[in-house]
Design a protein around this motif. Structure first.
Motif, short mmCIF file in Angstrom:
data_model
loop_
_atom_site.label_atom_id
_atom_site.label_comp_id
_atom_site.label_asym_id
_atom_site.label_seq_id
_atom_site.Cartn_x
_atom_site.Cartn_y
_atom_site.Cartn_z
N MET A 1 6.12 -5.90 -2.94
CA MET A 1 7.39 -5.12 -3.44
C MET A 1 7.05 -4.73 -4.76
N THR A 3 7.60 -2.94 -8.77
CA THR A 3 8.73 -3.23 -9.69
C THR A 3 9.62 -2.36 -9.36
N GLU A 5 10.78 -0.90 -6.47
CA GLU A 5 11.46 -1.42 -5.41
C GLU A 5 12.34 -2.67 -6.03
N GLU A 6 11.98 -3.48 -6.61
CA GLU A 6 12.61 -4.67 -7.17
C GLU A 6 13.68 -4.29 -8.18
#
Length: 92
Positions: A1, A3, A5-6
């Motif tokens: 994932m 950054t 998306e996080e």
């Protein structure tokens, strides 16, 4: 994932913690009045929690800009700032 998306997932989870409706909320959802409808205090809370989680910094003037972004734009901005916030030689 990534950054971004996080940051997006974390932001949506925070909205749920703030007792806001998150069904149908995604990267194209506006943070301010025409979307999620966060008031300035809630936008500040979102930015503060993101700062703590991702080690980035938002100044007071930035908060006004955040309010007119989509969640996707905000997540991308967090990702950009996270890259610049990493200590030299750190990988991520």
């Amino acid at each position: 994932m990534t950054t971004a998306e996080e940051a997006l997932a974390f932001s949506i989870a925070l909205l749920a913690e703030m007792n806001l409706e998150v069904e149908g909320v995604g990267p194209e959802s506006m943070i301010g009045p025409s979307g999620v409808d966060l008031d300035s205090l809630s936008v500040s809370e979102l930015a503060f929690r993101i700062e703590e989680r991702f080690g980035v910094s938002f100044q007071e003037d930035d908060i006004e800009q955040v309010a007119i972004m989509t969640l996707g734009e905000f997540a991308e901005e967090v990702a950009k700032r996270a890259v610049h916030a990493q200590p030299e030689g750190a990988s991520g």
